[in-house]
Design an enzyme around this catalytic site. Sequence first.
Site, short mmCIF file in Angstrom:
data_model
loop_
_atom_site.label_atom_id
_atom_site.label_comp_id
_atom_site.label_asym_id
_atom_site.label_seq_id
_atom_site.Cartn_x
_atom_site.Cartn_y
_atom_site.Cartn_z
N SER A 136 0.83 -1.22 0.00
CA SER A 136 0.00 0.00 0.00
C SER A 136 0.86 1.25 0.00
CB SER A 136 -0.91 0.04 1.23
OG SER A 136 -1.61 1.28 1.22
N ASN A 195 -7.65 -1.76 2.93
CA ASN A 195 -8.36 -0.98 1.92
C ASN A 195 -9.81 -0.71 2.34
OD1 ASN A 195 -5.99 -1.34 0.55
ND2 ASN A 195 -6.94 -1.81 -1.39
N GLU A 249 -9.60 2.10 4.55
CA GLU A 249 -9.33 3.27 3.68
C GLU A 249 -10.65 3.79 3.08
OE1 GLU A 249 -6.09 2.52 0.81
OE2 GLU A 249 -7.41 3.35 -0.72
P1 NDP Z 1 -1.37 -0.68 -14.05
O1 NDP Z 1 -2.70 -0.69 -14.72
O2 NDP Z 1 -0.60 0.57 -13.99
O3 NDP Z 1 -0.44 -1.78 -14.76
C1 NDP Z 1 -0.92 -3.06 -14.97
C2 NDP Z 1 0.24 -3.96 -15.36
O4 NDP Z 1 -0.28 -5.27 -15.52
C3 NDP Z 1 0.89 -3.58 -16.68
O5 NDP Z 1 2.27 -3.79 -16.58
C4 NDP Z 1 0.26 -4.57 -17.66
O6 NDP Z 1 1.08 -4.85 -18.76
C5 NDP Z 1 0.15 -5.78 -16.78
N1 NDP Z 1 -0.83 -6.73 -17.25
C6 NDP Z 1 -2.17 -6.59 -17.29
N2 NDP Z 1 -2.73 -7.71 -17.76
C7 NDP Z 1 -1.73 -8.57 -18.03
C8 NDP Z 1 -1.68 -9.89 -18.51
N3 NDP Z 1 -2.79 -10.55 -18.81
N4 NDP Z 1 -0.47 -10.47 -18.64
C9 NDP Z 1 0.66 -9.81 -18.34
N5 NDP Z 1 0.67 -8.56 -17.86
C10 NDP Z 1 -0.51 -7.95 -17.70
O7 NDP Z 1 -1.61 -1.35 -12.62
P2 NDP Z 1 -1.03 -0.92 -11.19
O8 NDP Z 1 0.45 -0.89 -11.23
O9 NDP Z 1 -1.78 0.25 -10.69
O10 NDP Z 1 -1.51 -2.17 -10.31
C11 NDP Z 1 -0.86 -3.44 -10.30
C12 NDP Z 1 -1.40 -4.20 -9.11
O11 NDP Z 1 -1.12 -3.47 -7.92
C13 NDP Z 1 -2.92 -4.39 -9.13
O12 NDP Z 1 -3.23 -5.61 -8.52
C14 NDP Z 1 -3.42 -3.26 -8.26
O13 NDP Z 1 -4.67 -3.51 -7.70
C15 NDP Z 1 -2.32 -3.21 -7.21
N6 NDP Z 1 -2.16 -1.95 -6.48
C16 NDP Z 1 -2.27 -0.74 -7.13
C17 NDP Z 1 -2.12 0.44 -6.40
C18 NDP Z 1 -2.21 1.78 -7.05
O14 NDP Z 1 -2.25 2.78 -6.32
N7 NDP Z 1 -2.19 1.87 -8.38
C19 NDP Z 1 -1.85 0.41 -4.95
C20 NDP Z 1 -1.68 -0.91 -4.40
C21 NDP Z 1 -1.84 -2.04 -5.15
P3 NDP Z 1 0.90 -4.10 -20.18
O15 NDP Z 1 1.77 -2.88 -20.09
O16 NDP Z 1 1.39 -5.07 -21.17
O17 NDP Z 1 -0.56 -3.79 -20.34
#
Ligand code: NDP
Length: 474
Positions: free
Chosen positions: A132, A190, A193
């Site tokens: 987080s 969360n 939150e």
């Molecule tokens: P983003 O949407 O920024 O990025 C998603 C990532 O996942 C990209 O690298 C994407 O690759 C990849 N991806 C999606 N689908 C696939 C697939 N089928 N196979 C391979 N790669 C895939 O996400 P976040 O970084 O925001 O979130 C990532 C995780 O962290 C999630 O579970 C989210 O809930 C969690 N999280 C997010 C927070 C936030 O504040 N954003 C906070 C805490 C946790 P590509 O570039 O190829 O699409």
Amino acid sequence: MTKADIGLVGLGVMGANLALNIAENGYTVAVNNRSAQKIDDFMIAAKLEGLDGKVMPELDLAAFVRSVKRPRSIIIMVKAGRPVDDMIELLLPLLDKGDAIIECGNSLFSDTEQRFEYLTPKGIGYLGVGVSGGAEGARHGPSIMVGGSREQWENAAPVLKAIAAKFKGESCCAWLGEGGAGHFVKTIHNGIEYGDMQMIAEVYGVMRDGLGMDASACADVFKRWNEGPLNSYLIEITGHVLEAVDSESGKPLVDLILDKAGQKGTGVWSAIAAQELGVPATAIEGAVAARSISSRKNERIAAEGAYGKREGAVDISLDDLEKALLAGKIVSYTQGFSVIARKSEEKGWGLELATIAKIWRAGCIIRSRFLDQMAGAFAGDASTNLLMVPDFVTLMKDCHPALRRVVAAGALGELPLVCLSSALSYFDSYRQGRGTANLIQGQRDFFGSHGFEIEGRGADLHGDWPATIAEAAE
Ligand code: NDP
């Protein structure tokens, strides 16, 4: 060729920032992403920060895996759900026995447990880790909640502890328990939150609609509150959000943003977990419900047309609002921690509430001064209900009259306070030695012979009810 200390797949918002954080802490990190563009963007960012020497980009997954030191630790930071399973399937043939996957997304804890069961017989370690802190936390130190086997934790601990936020020098990363413990705790984090954000929004609503304050005046109040007992990341950013001005119109940005918020994933899972465990979490449930109502904008507009637009000022002081928010937060955290404690009992995780409060003191979205008090309270008291911990009894005694006045003013002034009012009702129910479920038991026995208990006479007793409703009416 030099091998990376750790690998990371998924260079989205969180993954890219975590990778830079790992590199900044002196570890070499191999990175991979499904689409090449994100790898290129990431390398530009790494170069700009002078960290490119510590990162090893690799678009080919097999080459990426080979570039990590054995036994390998591979962080997966992709979208939760199916993408995690797909990624595991892609990695599996490339990994060797003894390697480990560290999944850091917002996964459902039961999915984590299934993945653990699936990978363990194959000799692949699995940690389900809640992270987080948003983008900034991931980059400069998030709160990290680890679940899984202790052995895997010990391998990964140096990197995870190093990249986590520090509170007075103490790392905000801890192994919490086996299996899905880390992801379960992150889910409830969360949920809490959601509750915090909703209560803040409700108090803002009282200021805006009941006290006629503009966004900038509201911002000043939140900034002031951030200097006192409410000091927290969410109160701080609320001040910043309220003072932001839209460059195009010159108006406060918050006044232009549509009043619709989504609810999915962790908020809903928290509410479901609470219901399934039979633990009241009305503030979290209220927050999820409030977002559902918010998303029905057209229905709300129609209903406003049918019932008329509310108008007029409410008579409430800013001091009362501050204390009401504090009381609401105490109740919401009480409920969240109770859900965690109950789940821990059910699963035999042995979760320590004091440790959880400690790793939430910095890095995460709900970080606050208040959590330090809570960590101290749980450390010195075996009670899992915060409302029974002496320090919090004192605080609540001081604050609940203000919560009462705010909820009453909101009700009479037609201002919705879904979360604050449910927090107050929980508090009043919790502290009521003689409640009203006696009547419910009477009703249940009347229509379904469910039985009731009378002290001194035993359980499973029945009333001598009339056989039919017609007979009762005679
Ligand atoms: P983003 O949407 O920024 O990025 C998603 C990532 O996942 C990209 O690298 C994407 O690759 C990849 N991806 C999606 N689908 C696939 C697939 N089928 N196979 C391979 N790669 C895939 O996400 P976040 O970084 O925001 O979130 C990532 C995780 O962290 C999630 O579970 C989210 O809930 C969690 N999280 C997010 C927070 C936030 O504040 N954003 C906070 C805490 C946790 P590509 O570039 O190829 O699409």
